[in-house]
Design a protein around this motif. Structure first.
Motif, PDB file in Angstrom:
ATOM      1  N   GLY A  40       0.820  -1.094   0.141  1.00 17.50           N
ATOM      2  CA  GLY A  40       0.487   0.303   0.126  1.00 17.50           C
ATOM      3  C   GLY A  40       0.178   1.119   0.313  1.00 17.50           C
ATOM      4  O   GLY A  40      -0.015   2.683  -0.111  1.00 17.50           O
ATOM      5  N   ALA A  41       2.265   1.336  -0.106  1.00 17.28           N
ATOM      6  CA  ALA A  41       2.690   2.386   0.019  1.00 17.28           C
ATOM      7  C   ALA A  41       3.365   3.397  -1.133  1.00 17.28           C
ATOM      8  O   ALA A  41       3.214   2.353  -2.590  1.00 17.28           O
ATOM      9  CB  ALA A  41       4.531   2.001   0.843  1.00 17.28           C
ATOM     10  N   ASP A  42       3.007   4.139  -1.002  1.00 16.38           N
ATOM     11  CA  ASP A  42       3.335   5.343  -2.470  1.00 16.38           C
ATOM     12  C   ASP A  42       4.360   4.295  -2.864  1.00 16.38           C
ATOM     13  O   ASP A  42       5.847   3.839  -2.772  1.00 16.38           O
ATOM     14  CB  ASP A  42       3.479   5.999  -2.455  1.00 16.38           C
ATOM     15  CG  ASP A  42       2.535   7.235  -2.256  1.00 16.38           C
ATOM     16  OD1 ASP A  42       0.911   6.686  -2.588  1.00 16.38           O
ATOM     17  OD2 ASP A  42       1.877   8.286  -1.504  1.00 16.38           O
ATOM     18  N   ILE A  43       4.571   4.557  -4.100  1.00 15.78           N
ATOM     19  CA  ILE A  43       6.010   4.114  -5.214  1.00 15.78           C
ATOM     20  C   ILE A  43       6.030   5.767  -6.028  1.00 15.78           C
ATOM     21  O   ILE A  43       5.731   6.149  -6.423  1.00 15.78           O
ATOM     22  CB  ILE A  43       5.900   3.232  -6.326  1.00 15.78           C
ATOM     23  CG1 ILE A  43       5.310   1.744  -6.343  1.00 15.78           C
ATOM     24  CG2 ILE A  43       6.832   2.906  -7.437  1.00 15.78           C
ATOM     25  CD1 ILE A  43       4.568   1.079  -7.313  1.00 15.78           C
ATOM     26  N   VAL A  44       8.171   5.929  -6.061  1.00 20.51           N
ATOM     27  CA  VAL A  44       8.416   7.209  -6.194  1.00 20.51           C
ATOM     28  C   VAL A  44       8.622   7.111  -7.223  1.00 20.51           C
ATOM     29  O   VAL A  44       9.818   6.336  -7.211  1.00 20.51           O
ATOM     30  CB  VAL A  44       8.935   7.339  -4.875  1.00 20.51           C
ATOM     31  CG1 VAL A  44       9.655   8.922  -5.505  1.00 20.51           C
ATOM     32  CG2 VAL A  44       8.187   7.937  -3.495  1.00 20.51           C
ATOM     33  N   VAL A  45       8.608   8.355  -8.146  1.00 22.23           N
ATOM     34  CA  VAL A  45       9.817   7.671  -9.059  1.00 22.23           C
ATOM     35  C   VAL A  45      10.784   8.408  -9.220  1.00 22.23           C
ATOM     36  O   VAL A  45      10.929   9.313  -7.968  1.00 22.23           O
ATOM     37  CB  VAL A  45       8.940   9.211 -10.109  1.00 22.23           C
ATOM     38  CG1 VAL A  45       9.722   9.705 -11.489  1.00 22.23           C
ATOM     39  CG2 VAL A  45       7.498   8.780 -10.873  1.00 22.23           C
ATOM     40  N   GLY A  46      12.091   7.424  -9.778  1.00 22.23           N
ATOM     41  CA  GLY A  46      13.514   7.586  -9.147  1.00 22.23           C
ATOM     42  C   GLY A  46      14.003   6.420  -8.502  1.00 22.23           C
ATOM     43  O   GLY A  46      14.346   6.011  -9.043  1.00 22.23           O
ATOM     44  N   SER A  47      12.649   6.141  -8.269  1.00 24.38           N
ATOM     45  CA  SER A  47      13.335   4.942  -7.420  1.00 24.38           C
ATOM     46  C   SER A  47      13.862   3.427  -7.724  1.00 24.38           C
ATOM     47  O   SER A  47      13.897   3.792  -9.245  1.00 24.38           O
ATOM     48  CB  SER A  47      12.080   4.178  -6.534  1.00 24.38           C
ATOM     49  OG  SER A  47      11.606   5.057  -5.402  1.00 24.38           O
ATOM     50  N   HIS A  48      15.064   2.667  -7.366  1.00 26.22           N
ATOM     51  CA  HIS A  48      15.691   2.130  -7.846  1.00 26.22           C
ATOM     52  C   HIS A  48      14.805   0.903  -7.258  1.00 26.22           C
ATOM     53  O   HIS A  48      14.740   0.756  -6.198  1.00 26.22           O
ATOM     54  CB  HIS A  48      17.081   2.219  -7.405  1.00 26.22           C
ATOM     55  CG  HIS A  48      17.819   3.468  -8.119  1.00 26.22           C
ATOM     56  ND1 HIS A  48      18.917   2.834  -9.839  1.00 26.22           N
ATOM     57  CD2 HIS A  48      18.113   4.062  -8.418  1.00 26.22           C
ATOM     58  CE1 HIS A  48      18.897   4.273  -9.970  1.00 26.22           C
ATOM     59  NE2 HIS A  48      18.709   5.197  -9.406  1.00 26.22           N
ATOM     60  N   LEU A  49      15.027  -0.326  -8.678  1.00 29.37           N
ATOM     61  CA  LEU A  49      15.285  -1.564  -8.367  1.00 29.37           C
ATOM     62  C   LEU A  49      16.134  -2.517  -8.182  1.00 29.37           C
ATOM     63  O   LEU A  49      16.792  -2.043  -8.651  1.00 29.37           O
ATOM     64  CB  LEU A  49      13.689  -1.913 -10.097  1.00 29.37           C
ATOM     65  CG  LEU A  49      13.094  -1.233 -10.276  1.00 29.37           C
ATOM     66  CD1 LEU A  49      12.319  -1.306 -11.255  1.00 29.37           C
ATOM     67  CD2 LEU A  49      11.776  -0.691  -9.088  1.00 29.37           C
ATOM     68  N   ARG A  50      15.525  -3.462  -7.232  1.00 30.75           N
ATOM     69  CA  ARG A  50      16.652  -4.218  -7.134  1.00 30.75           C
ATOM     70  C   ARG A  50      15.390  -6.081  -7.214  1.00 30.75           C
ATOM     71  O   ARG A  50      14.604  -6.032  -6.718  1.00 30.75           O
ATOM     72  CB  ARG A  50      17.121  -4.108  -6.032  1.00 30.75           C
ATOM     73  CG  ARG A  50      18.076  -3.697  -5.428  1.00 30.75           C
ATOM     74  CD  ARG A  50      19.241  -3.645  -6.656  1.00 30.75           C
ATOM     75  NE  ARG A  50      20.141  -4.627  -5.849  1.00 30.75           N
ATOM     76  CZ  ARG A  50      20.946  -4.908  -5.031  1.00 30.75           C
ATOM     77  NH1 ARG A  50      21.030  -3.471  -4.145  1.00 30.75           N
ATOM     78  NH2 ARG A  50      21.509  -6.114  -4.833  1.00 30.75           N
ATOM     79  N   LEU A  51      15.655  -6.802  -8.253  1.00 30.48           N
ATOM     80  CA  LEU A  51      15.837  -8.243  -8.416  1.00 30.48           C
ATOM     81  C   LEU A  51      15.862  -8.923  -7.790  1.00 30.48           C
ATOM     82  O   LEU A  51      17.367  -9.168  -7.013  1.00 30.48           O
ATOM     83  CB  LEU A  51      15.966  -8.876  -9.849  1.00 30.48           C
ATOM     84  CG  LEU A  51      15.497  -8.097 -10.631  1.00 30.48           C
ATOM     85  CD1 LEU A  51      15.742  -8.310 -11.984  1.00 30.48           C
ATOM     86  CD2 LEU A  51      13.923  -8.825 -11.384  1.00 30.48           C
ATOM     87  N   ALA A  52      15.297 -10.368  -6.904  1.00 32.70           N
ATOM     88  CA  ALA A  52      15.888 -10.967  -5.772  1.00 32.70           C
ATOM     89  C   ALA A  52      16.821 -11.923  -6.240  1.00 32.70           C
ATOM     90  O   ALA A  52      17.384 -12.123  -7.464  1.00 32.70           O
ATOM     91  CB  ALA A  52      15.104 -12.132  -5.406  1.00 32.70           C
ATOM     92  N   GLY A  53      18.186 -11.771  -5.705  1.00 33.93           N
ATOM     93  CA  GLY A  53      19.324 -12.603  -5.850  1.00 33.93           C
ATOM     94  C   GLY A  53      20.234 -11.503  -6.789  1.00 33.93           C
ATOM     95  O   GLY A  53      21.057 -12.278  -7.483  1.00 33.93           O
TER      96      GLY A  53
END
Lengths: 135, 981
Positions: B902-915
């Motif tokens: 339910g938290a906002d997603i913020v533009v510019g946030s970085h993504l990490r895939l599992a592992g």
């Protein structure tokens, strides 16, 4: 080539100039003399205008390769350009005037525009183009 | 404390009937109209006006013009404060407040002076060698405070500045005798003439030095010529104007200081009152067919131990203070020179009743004319003598003069003088800065000990002392000393004392550079004059070495055992004098920084509570807020209105370009990755446009109006760029194609009516267009009449709802807007701003070029790879798509994210895939909350993202970590039934 319909005017100059159009200015007395003292550019379509009316468009006479060329040849076309000390053949657009693109030969040392010529015209021969200021 | 005005002597120059009160470091002082700030300070006996840069030694007024290295003062307070003003060129005004820029607790008693006693530690390169741990920034604040650089105001500049262009036949720079003569000649020859003078009056030195020109006293001659020029047609005289730069292709920049209003009788500047329309400064850009430099010469100093004490002034300046301001630089004055020019100073001071102790001349032979004159004035002459040291703590109290050996390499005997001022002259160096900036070459000449021009210039003429010429028409009348010239027939004496500690011999007063610093640089193998300059900072301060460059050349050459003429000189760069940033910017500040484009219905938006923001050049409504509604709440309400009923959007900035001609289709086909050959009249198609590198440039629709008439739409921000792009390719690559390219963005008002009730609402308006879904499907275009006006209606949708994008002539936009609102409001129609629109397009997963793409994105990254590869014809950028980099399988690909928790997603946030071992696997490009469910949703680029559908990623935003699931967009109406309705 298809015959253009009557209402479609193609600006194919009747007498395509083989000689570059010299950079000329009219003095107050009506005598033509070379412009040497300021960065003004002679648009082949409009005449002498101030440099701020123009947009620079990089080197001219760059040939777009066909789709079939190698990766290296395509990359060369995309990224590599001449950077001479001396005469540079380049494209300019009279962006805040007639909007037309044309070619210019400029001395990269003095910024003197030695010749302007139309898009599609061959590189003019410029014998002994001056380097730097005359003593 | 000195009695006020104690150093004022009898004489002209100031208006004694108009006293002006001013303050220096809070101390109330009085000067007269006509004073400069420096002359007023000297008249009041103020000796120390600043502290030196490194050693915090006291420094006093040194020169009388723009070359002043010491008297840099802070003027005024608040927004109009001016840092580092040269007191020598500031006209005194009533109530002027000036402050010294360094010294604690005060400039008179400065604790920083202790640095002076450790001077050997502070040699050239000290900062580079010392302040390196942990880094320079640790020390920067303290060092800058100690250096005393002045304080720039933090408030916005309330003054106005102007930029103006000027064309003329002859530009004469310098309004002294030579400039006046050249301007007169050019004017008589019938040209347009501009004459520039940095002082407030023309005439220069001739107006005060007592010389005669063409048999007339100089001041009278200058007045006559000035009056004649003022009456002449086509002559413009710019006073208080300095030529600051000579640029490529002979463009000259001038900086004019516009005086505050003169008093009603023209008697002088009044209280700082300025009409709103009067600029403080004007920046002139001048193009002239011929430029005359009559810029005169700048006096150079003699160099000896402790040559920096307050009370030591240039001899020419001492003379000028006397004649122009009736101020004596001291009561007991010693004069020291290596040339003829300082003799006039000695005479002038003596005649004004000042005790002139002696004149020391470093030449062994003093010209007979000078010697005779000194005898008449009873001033002792010390030939072959040069100052070797001075004494005094806060100001000069004594000078030791050395008798030079025959070869001037040592000193045979020393004589001491008690005095409070020392006037020095090391000869005159032509002010050739503009000539040098114009590409002219300079060389050091032994004869004049100065830099002189070596070649002619096609545009520039040199006139007067800048040319080093002796002016025979000009003879001295009153003082009988010849006029000052940079090169007289007699060789100059030495300029630098051969004895004394080089640690205490200053070359550059402003930057506290001593002869020992130059020695260190040479010892450390700096050879080029340019390198020595940068290592020691000699000549690099605000005065740009106007009184130090020539001496530095002599010293470096001596240390390197070569001739100064072989050493060369440092480049003299613009600006000649410091230029206010405001003057360069001119009026292009605030709202004028760039022009705003307003929508056709702008005033309606204003009247209906629109919250505006800038989107590129356009001022666009973000949302129409109701009452105390928040920005976010307004956006959500508007989006819900569209999803539930209908919304009305002013989309006029949408780029619109018509392409006409028999070859229009072939032409356009070169630009799009999509195949246009199958396009039918009255149909629109979405298309992507690439750069030659294969990177996505723009997107929009291509509409076939007729087989030889097309309309393409572009993103609002790219409308101009796309039109220019088409033109460039047409003119330069495919000129044989018969097309005409016409940008028509501003000609049409674009009103977007979207929502399930859009058809119902539009049907209430009178039109000859069949709006039914069967007759007018999605991606259709119809031309016809709406409310009696010509209209083009497209069914294209950015919201995912049934949409009519209605284009009418821009002038008809408002009446259409009103009519649709009247028809739709009863069924729930609301106007919407751009943020609601962007939120709904996020839900639909539509690409937003520039947000979801960057300078590396190729079509396959955003799911358009198949379309591009299916097109057989060549198009711009096609070949690049086959380069290995663009075909890699681990590229960043556009995917959807559904937030978890339910938290906002913020533009510019970085993504990490599992592992993952990568620093980042991608980032969020667009984010928001679904309009109806309020679930957090986003678009993101993710490494090999299309293979990760269903996977979980961690989302990293400034230390906060949330989770999201990788999904295929769209998030809303995946079947597209609503849009196609």
């Amino acid at each position: 080539m298809r015959e253009p319909p009557r209402e479609w005017h193609i600006d194919e100059p009747q007498a395509r100039r083989t000689q570059p159009i010299a950079v000329l200015a009219a003095s107050a007395a009506g005598v033509f003399q070379p412009i040497k003292n300021m960065l003004r550019i002679s648009c082949p379509h409009c005449g002498i205008r101030d440099e701020v009316e123009f947009a620079f468009g990089g080197p001219s006479h760059v040939t777009r390769p066909a789709f079939e060329v190698s990766d290296a040849e395509w990359a060369d076309y995309l990224f590599n350009r001449e950077n001479p000390k001396g005469i540079h053949y380049e494209r300019w657009q009279h962006a805040y005037g007639c909007g037309r693109w044309f070619n210019a030969a400029r001395d990269t040392v003095t910024h003197e525009i030695l010749a302007v010529y139309r898009m599609g015209d061959p590189k003019p021969v410029l014998p002994g183009a001056p380097r730097g200021r005359a003593p | 404390m000195t009695k006020p005005g104690a150093f004022r002597v009898d004489g002209a120059g100031v208006n004694r009937n108009r006293p002006l009160r001013f303050r220096f470091d809070g101390r109330p002082l009085t000067g007269y109209a006509g004073d400069s700030l420096a002359s007023a300070l000297l008249a009041n006996g103020v000796r120390t006006v600043g502290r030196s840069f490194k050693f915090h030694r006291p420094r006093g007024v040194y020169a009388c013009g723009i070359e002043e290295p010491n008297a840099l003062l802070q003027l005024g307070t608040g927004a109009r404060a001016i840092p580092s003003a040269r007191a020598t060129v500031v006209e005194l005004t009533e109530g002027l407040e000036a402050f010294s820029q360094s010294g604690w607790p005060s400039v008179q008693t400065d604790a920083g002076r202790m640095l002076d006693f450790t001077a050997p530690l502070w040699a050239a390169g000290f900062y580079n060698k010392t302040f390196i741990w942990p880094n320079w920034h640790t020390y920067e604040g303290l060092v800058r405070r100690m250096a005393g650089l002045g304080r720039a105001p933090v408030e916005p500049d309330p003054d106005r500045y102007e930029i103006r262009n000027l064309h003329c036949d002859v530009l004469v720079i310098g309004g002294g005798a030579a400039g006046l003569r050249e301007a007169s000649a050019a004017s008589e020859a019938g040209g347009r003439v501009v004459l520039v003078e940095q002082a407030s009056e023309l005439g220069g030195r001739s107006a005060w030095d007592g010389s005669a020109i063409e048999g007339t006293p100089g001041s009278k001659w200058a007045k006559l010529l000035t009056e004649r020029l003022e009456r002449a047609p086509d002559v413009r005289i710019l006073r208080r104007t300095t030529a600051v730069g000579y640029y490529d292709r002979d463009v000259v920049a001038l900086l004019e200081s516009v005086p505050v209003h003169e008093g009603p009788d023209g008697s002088g500047p009044m209280q700082r009152k300025r009409h709103l329309s009067t600029p403080r400064e004007r920046y002139w850009i001048v193009r002239a067919n011929r430029v005359v430099l009559a810029t005169g010469a700048i006096e150079q100093p003699l160099i000896f131990c402790n040559n920096d004490r307050p009370g030591i002034v240039l001899a020419g300046a001492a003379h000028q203070y006397l004649r122009c301001y009736a101020v004596a630089v001291g009561r007991r004055v010693l004069v020291a020179t290596n040339n003829d020019s300082a003799y006039a100073t000695a005479c002038g001071l003596k005649e004004a009743g000042v005790d002139v102790l002696a004149i020391a001349d470093s030449r062994h032979e003093v010209p007979r004319e000078q010697a005779d004159e000194m005898r008449r004035q009873s001033i002792p002459v010390l030939p072959g003598s040069i100052p070797v040291d001075t004494s005094g703590f806060s100001a000069l109290s004594g000078v030791s003069v050395g008798r030079l050996s025959r070869d001037s390499t040592s000193v045979d005997s020393v004589q001491h003088f008690r005095c409070d001022a020392l006037a020095i002259s090391g000869g005159w160096c032509p002010a050739l800065h503009l000539y040098s900036q114009a590409g002219g070459k300079l060389v050091y000449r032994e004869q004049s000990r100065a830099l002189e021009p070596v070649a002619t210039h096609p545009i520039i003429t040199l006139a007067g002392s800048v040319a080093g010429e002796r002016d025979d028409a000009r003879t001295s009348a009153q003082s009988k000393a010849p006029a000052q010239h940079p090169s007289s027939a007699q060789p100059m004496g030495i300029r630098i004392s051969p004895v004394g500690s080089t640690l205490r011999q200053w070359v550059d007063l402003r930057h506290d550079v001593t002869v020992s610093d130059l020695e260190l640089a040479i010892r450390e193998n700096y050879a080029s004059v340019e390198h020595v300059k940068r290592y020691t900072t000699v000549g690099m301060s605000v005065d740009q070495g106007k009184t130090s460059n020539v001496a530095a050349i002599e010293i470096i050459a001596r240390l390197r055992r070569m001739k100064p003429s072989d050493l060369g000189h440092t480049t003299l760069r613009p600006p000649y004098t410091p230029v206010t940033l405001g003057a360069i910017v001119g009026r292009g500040t605030g709202e004028r920084f760039s022009p705003s484009r307003l929508l056709p219905m702008h005033s309606w938006h204003v009247a209906h509570g629109a919250l505006f923001e800038d989107y590129g050049e356009w001022r666009r409504p973000v949302a129409y807020l109701r009452g105390s509604e928040s920005r976010h709440a307004g956006i959500v309400r508007e989006a819900r209105a569209v999803r539930g009923a209908a919304g009305l959007f002013d989309g006029s900035p949408l780029g619109k370009i018509e392409v006409h001609g028999p070859d229009a289709l072939e032409f356009l086909d070169h630009f799009y990755i999509n195949n246009l050959a199958t396009l039918k009249p009255g149909r629109a198609r979405y298309g992507l446009m690439l750069r030659e590198s294969g990177v996505i440039f723009d997107d929009g629709t291509i509409v076939m109006l007729a087989p030889d008439r097309y309309l393409i739409t572009t993103t609002s921000g790219n409308a101009g760029r796309v039109a220019a792009w088409l033109e460039e390719w047409h003119q330069c690559e495919w000129p044989q194609l018969r097309v005409a390219i016409m940008p028509v963005t501003d000609q049409w008002a674009t009103v977007s009516l979207a929502g399930p009730r859009a058809r119902e609402i539009l049907s209430k308006l009178a039109t000859d267009i069949d709006l039914s879904g069967a007759a007018f499907p999605h991606l259709g275009m119809r031309e016809g009449r709406l409310l009696g006006e010509p209209a083009r209606i497209y069914r294209v949708s950015f919201t995912g709802e049934l949409t009519y994008e209605i284009n009418v002539p821009a002038g008809c936009g408002q009446s259409l807007w009103d009519a649709i609102l009247d028809a739709g409001t009863p069924v729930g129609l609301q106007p919407l701003g751009i943020e609601a629109l962007l939120l709904m397009r996020l839900e639909k997963g539509f690409l937003h070029v520039g947000s979801d793409t960057d300078g590396t994105t190729v079509p396959d990254d955003v799911g358009w790879g198949k379309v591009a590869s299916a097109k057989s014809a060549d198009f711009i950028g096609k070949r690049s798509l086959y380069l290995p980099e663009n075909a890699r399988s681990d590229r960043l690909q556009l995917v959807g994210l559904a937030g978890e928790g339910g938290a906002d997603i913020v533009v510019g946030s970085h993504l990490r895939l599992a592992g993952s071992n990568e620093v980042t696997d991608g980032w969020v490009t667009s984010a928001g909350r679904a309009v109806l469910s309020a679930e957090p949703i986003a678009l993101a680029v993710l490494r090999a993202g299309r293979r990760q559908i269903g996977a979980q990623v961690s989302v990293h935003d400034a230390g906060k970590v949330t989770r999201a699931r990788v999904v295929n967009p769209p998030f809303f109406d995946p079947s597209g039934d609503r849009m196609n309705a």
